[in-house]
Motif scaffolding. Structure first.
Motif, PDB file in Angstrom:
ATOM      1  N   LEU A  96      36.925  27.242  46.084  1.00 56.39           N
ATOM      2  CA  LEU A  96      37.977  28.040  46.242  1.00 56.39           C
ATOM      3  C   LEU A  96      39.355  27.121  47.049  1.00 56.39           C
ATOM      4  N   ALA A  97      39.670  25.785  46.634  1.00 59.61           N
ATOM      5  CA  ALA A  97      40.383  25.389  46.845  1.00 59.61           C
ATOM      6  C   ALA A  97      41.567  25.439  45.487  1.00 59.61           C
ATOM      7  N   LEU A  98      40.792  25.769  44.909  1.00 60.52           N
ATOM      8  CA  LEU A  98      41.274  25.970  43.219  1.00 60.52           C
ATOM      9  C   LEU A  98      41.335  27.075  42.715  1.00 60.52           C
ATOM     10  N   GLY A  99      41.487  28.434  43.833  1.00 63.63           N
ATOM     11  CA  GLY A  99      41.405  29.841  43.962  1.00 63.63           C
ATOM     12  C   GLY A  99      40.434  30.419  43.313  1.00 63.63           C
ATOM     13  N   PHE A 100      39.165  29.516  42.891  1.00 59.49           N
ATOM     14  CA  PHE A 100      37.997  30.854  42.385  1.00 59.49           C
ATOM     15  C   PHE A 100      36.800  31.030  43.322  1.00 59.49           C
ATOM     16  N   GLY A 101      35.762  32.079  43.379  1.00 56.38           N
ATOM     17  CA  GLY A 101      35.082  32.257  43.928  1.00 56.38           C
ATOM     18  C   GLY A 101      34.490  31.148  45.068  1.00 56.38           C
ATOM     19  N   GLU A 102      33.828  30.958  45.559  1.00 56.99           N
ATOM     20  CA  GLU A 102      32.977  29.932  46.596  1.00 56.99           C
ATOM     21  C   GLU A 102      31.902  29.450  45.840  1.00 56.99           C
ATOM     22  N   VAL A 103      31.250  30.400  45.384  1.00 54.02           N
ATOM     23  CA  VAL A 103      29.453  30.137  43.962  1.00 54.02           C
ATOM     24  C   VAL A 103      30.237  29.620  42.430  1.00 54.02           C
ATOM     25  N   THR A 104      31.976  30.096  42.127  1.00 51.76           N
ATOM     26  CA  THR A 104      32.111  29.268  40.932  1.00 51.76           C
ATOM     27  C   THR A 104      32.078  28.414  40.572  1.00 51.76           C
ATOM     28  N   ILE A 105      32.137  26.595  41.195  1.00 50.96           N
ATOM     29  CA  ILE A 105      31.939  26.254  40.975  1.00 50.96           C
ATOM     30  C   ILE A 105      30.259  25.279  40.964  1.00 50.96           C
ATOM     31  N   PRO A 106      29.795  25.562  41.932  1.00 52.06           N
ATOM     32  CA  PRO A 106      28.472  25.563  41.599  1.00 52.06           C
ATOM     33  C   PRO A 106      27.527  26.015  40.656  1.00 52.06           C
ATOM     34  N   ARG A 107      27.461  27.051  40.665  1.00 48.77           N
ATOM     35  CA  ARG A 107      27.422  27.659  38.773  1.00 48.77           C
ATOM     36  C   ARG A 107      27.295  26.831  37.483  1.00 48.77           C
ATOM     37  N   TYR A 108      29.323  26.585  37.523  1.00 52.02           N
ATOM     38  CA  TYR A 108      29.809  25.415  36.535  1.00 52.02           C
ATOM     39  C   TYR A 108      29.025  24.372  36.464  1.00 52.02           C
ATOM     40  N   LEU A 109      28.254  23.796  37.498  1.00 53.24           N
ATOM     41  CA  LEU A 109      27.396  22.757  37.876  1.00 53.24           C
ATOM     42  C   LEU A 109      26.448  22.981  37.312  1.00 53.24           C
ATOM     43  N   GLU A 110      25.697  24.456  37.472  1.00 62.18           N
ATOM     44  CA  GLU A 110      24.234  24.308  37.369  1.00 62.18           C
ATOM     45  C   GLU A 110      23.824  24.677  35.574  1.00 62.18           C
ATOM     46  N   GLY A 111      25.157  24.723  34.627  1.00 64.91           N
ATOM     47  CA  GLY A 111      25.500  24.858  32.903  1.00 64.91           C
ATOM     48  C   GLY A 111      26.113  25.801  32.558  1.00 64.91           C
ATOM     49  N   GLN A 112      26.425  27.097  33.425  1.00 68.39           N
ATOM     50  CA  GLN A 112      27.358  28.018  33.292  1.00 68.39           C
ATOM     51  C   GLN A 112      28.761  27.926  32.651  1.00 68.39           C
ATOM     52  N   ILE A 113      29.212  27.962  31.287  1.00 68.24           N
ATOM     53  CA  ILE A 113      29.981  27.761  30.891  1.00 68.24           C
ATOM     54  C   ILE A 113      31.767  28.406  31.587  1.00 68.24           C
ATOM     55  N   PRO A 114      32.407  27.497  31.456  1.00 67.21           N
ATOM     56  CA  PRO A 114      33.685  28.382  32.308  1.00 67.21           C
ATOM     57  C   PRO A 114      34.488  28.514  31.079  1.00 67.21           C
ATOM     58  N   SER A 115      35.682  29.641  31.880  1.00 66.13           N
ATOM     59  CA  SER A 115      36.378  30.865  30.895  1.00 66.13           C
ATOM     60  C   SER A 115      37.498  29.232  30.861  1.00 66.13           C
ATOM     61  N   LYS A 116      38.006  29.426  29.175  1.00 65.44           N
ATOM     62  CA  LYS A 116      39.685  29.067  29.368  1.00 65.44           C
ATOM     63  C   LYS A 116      40.313  28.899  30.397  1.00 65.44           C
ATOM     64  N   GLU A 117      40.582  29.530  30.972  1.00 66.03           N
ATOM     65  CA  GLU A 117      41.348  29.355  31.618  1.00 66.03           C
ATOM     66  C   GLU A 117      41.415  28.905  33.311  1.00 66.03           C
ATOM     67  N   TYR A 118      40.006  29.301  33.751  1.00 62.36           N
ATOM     68  CA  TYR A 118      39.548  28.100  34.547  1.00 62.36           C
ATOM     69  C   TYR A 118      39.025  26.942  34.071  1.00 62.36           C
ATOM     70  N   SER A 119      38.600  26.775  33.458  1.00 65.66           N
ATOM     71  CA  SER A 119      38.696  25.076  32.686  1.00 65.66           C
ATOM     72  C   SER A 119      40.374  24.454  32.894  1.00 65.66           C
ATOM     73  N   ASP A 120      41.064  25.489  32.152  1.00 66.52           N
ATOM     74  CA  ASP A 120      42.568  24.374  31.912  1.00 66.52           C
ATOM     75  C   ASP A 120      42.933  24.635  33.640  1.00 66.52           C
ATOM     76  N   ILE A 121      42.490  24.866  34.487  1.00 70.22           N
ATOM     77  CA  ILE A 121      42.876  24.747  35.631  1.00 70.22           C
ATOM     78  C   ILE A 121      42.099  23.678  36.120  1.00 70.22           C
ATOM     79  N   MET A 122      41.158  24.009  36.098  1.00 69.14           N
ATOM     80  CA  MET A 122      40.548  22.191  36.142  1.00 69.14           C
ATOM     81  C   MET A 122      40.623  20.885  35.868  1.00 69.14           C
ATOM     82  N   ARG A 123      40.601  20.615  34.407  1.00 66.28           N
ATOM     83  CA  ARG A 123      41.404  19.952  33.391  1.00 66.28           C
ATOM     84  C   ARG A 123      42.767  19.845  34.392  1.00 66.28           C
ATOM     85  N   SER A 124      43.708  20.799  34.774  1.00 69.20           N
ATOM     86  CA  SER A 124      44.994  20.036  35.018  1.00 69.20           C
ATOM     87  C   SER A 124      45.250  19.181  36.649  1.00 69.20           C
ATOM     88  N   ALA A 125      43.380  19.961  37.177  1.00 66.02           N
ATOM     89  CA  ALA A 125      44.272  18.939  38.566  1.00 66.02           C
ATOM     90  C   ALA A 125      42.965  17.822  38.550  1.00 66.02           C
TER      91      ALA A 125
END
Length: 339
Positions: A96-125
């Motif tokens: 939520l802090a990064l502006g994603f949906g509440e379950v987005t990070i949990p899904r990435y932690l389970e192995g779902q591959i993020p989009s380049k846009e969301y990946s760049d946001i996480m890399r910047s953070a």
């Protein structure tokens, strides 16, 4: 059976045999684009055919996932876990802090591959606490006050890391990689020795910061402020997760100097290292006229450190561990220094 050999049932041999781990290249098409990956295979030690021991498929999936993410410049699961650690925030609040949906990070932690846009946001953070503070401020209403305060406080503390030069940060990160436990006092003295050894061997400074002649020996004030809360305890600082493997960016000469110091001076505790610096001319000369318990903020110049360690090199040969160890022993058994 060798260290890298294990046993499983070989279909070709029709019996249980030893197998060896090997790597092989494979080509896979993902989203209409071809990629070449290196995966681990198990090969029968008797017939040479590939085998399928338990866990190998999962291992290959993980290898392909990691290599694909690197190829596309996407954050890894490890990167996301690191972000949660350094900002002291849970997976849903982080999302939520990064502006994603509440379950987005949990899904990435389970192995779902993020989009380049969301990946760049996480890399910047991950790379910039300033960016993370901005995101926290933008999305403050979406997370609880407790989560906001904790993450914002961690981001502010992380910014303090960048009060010292990038080179010194990388050296500290590399020292942390080499030593299991290190106290603030021990770190201060190792940095001083690293500056001395490097400058004597290569004729120039390894990092720009100056050290001061404090009561307990040479001290880099910026580094002191980073770790003063640990007092005499080993440093366990989540902030340095952001610099993991940063030491790999050091040059071979820089690594050589750090390794020489870690493998010799690094065998001793902080108080022993303090005693050595108290016997050395750079600290003693600046402290002349000061009682042992009187504070001083006088600078120990890089030139004086370099000149002193050039003399040590001439007498002992500090290009080798044996030479440094002889020097250490003499400094620990001779009061008042040897030069």
């Amino acid at each position: 059976m060798g260290e890298n050999e294990k046993k499983d049932f070989c279909i070709e041999c029709r019996k249980e045999t030893e197998y060896l781990w090997q790597e092989k290249p494979i080509v896979k098409t993902i989203r209409d684009k071809e990629y070449q990956f290196q995966i681990t295979t198990a090969v029968c030690a008797e017939c040479g055919e590939e085998m399928n021991p338990p866990g190998l498929i999962d291992r290959n999936v993980q290898e392909i996932d990691e290599q694909y993410r690197r190829a596309e410049g996407l954050v890894s699961v490890e990167d996301i876990e690191k972000m949660m650690k350094i900002y002291q925030i849970g997976k849903a609040p982080l999302s939520l802090a990064l502006g994603f949906g509440e379950v987005t990070i949990p899904r990435y932690l389970e192995g779902q591959i993020p989009s380049k846009e969301y990946s760049d946001i996480m890399r910047s953070a991950l790379a910039s606490p300033v960016f993370m503070r901005q995101k926290l401020s933008e999305n403050r209403e979406k997370i609880t006050d407790a989560a906001y305060r904790k993450a914002m406080g961690a981001a502010v503390r992380l910014e303090k890391l960048f009060s010292i030069s990038g080179k010194l940060l990388k050296i500290i990160a590399y020292v942390f990689e080499q030593l299991e436990e290190i106290t603030p006092l021990m770190l201060q003295k190792l940095l001083y020795f690293i500056q001395g050894i490097y400058s004597a061997l290569y004729g120039k400074e390894i990092f720009a910061e100056d050290c001061k002649a404090w009561v307990h020996g040479p001290v880099y004030p910026e580094v002191y402020n980073l770790f003063k809360d640990f007092k005499y305890n080993p440093i366990d600082d989540a902030r340095f997760a952001v610099l993991e493997r940063a030491g790999e960016e050091l040059t071979q000469e820089e690594k050589r100097a750090v390794d020489l110091v870690v493998d010799t001076f690094g065998m001793y505790g902080g108080k022993t290292l303090e005693k050595i610096t108290h016997n050395e001319e750079p600290w003693r000369k600046v402290r002349e006229g000061c009682k042992s318990d009187i504070p001083s903020n006088e600078t120990i110049t890089k030139e004086s450190i370099r000149n002193y360690y050039m003399a040590v090199d001439k007498a002992y040969g500090i290009h080798s561990e044996d030479g440094i160890r002889r020097y250490i022993q003499d400094m620990l058994t001779t009061e008042g220094g040897i030069f």
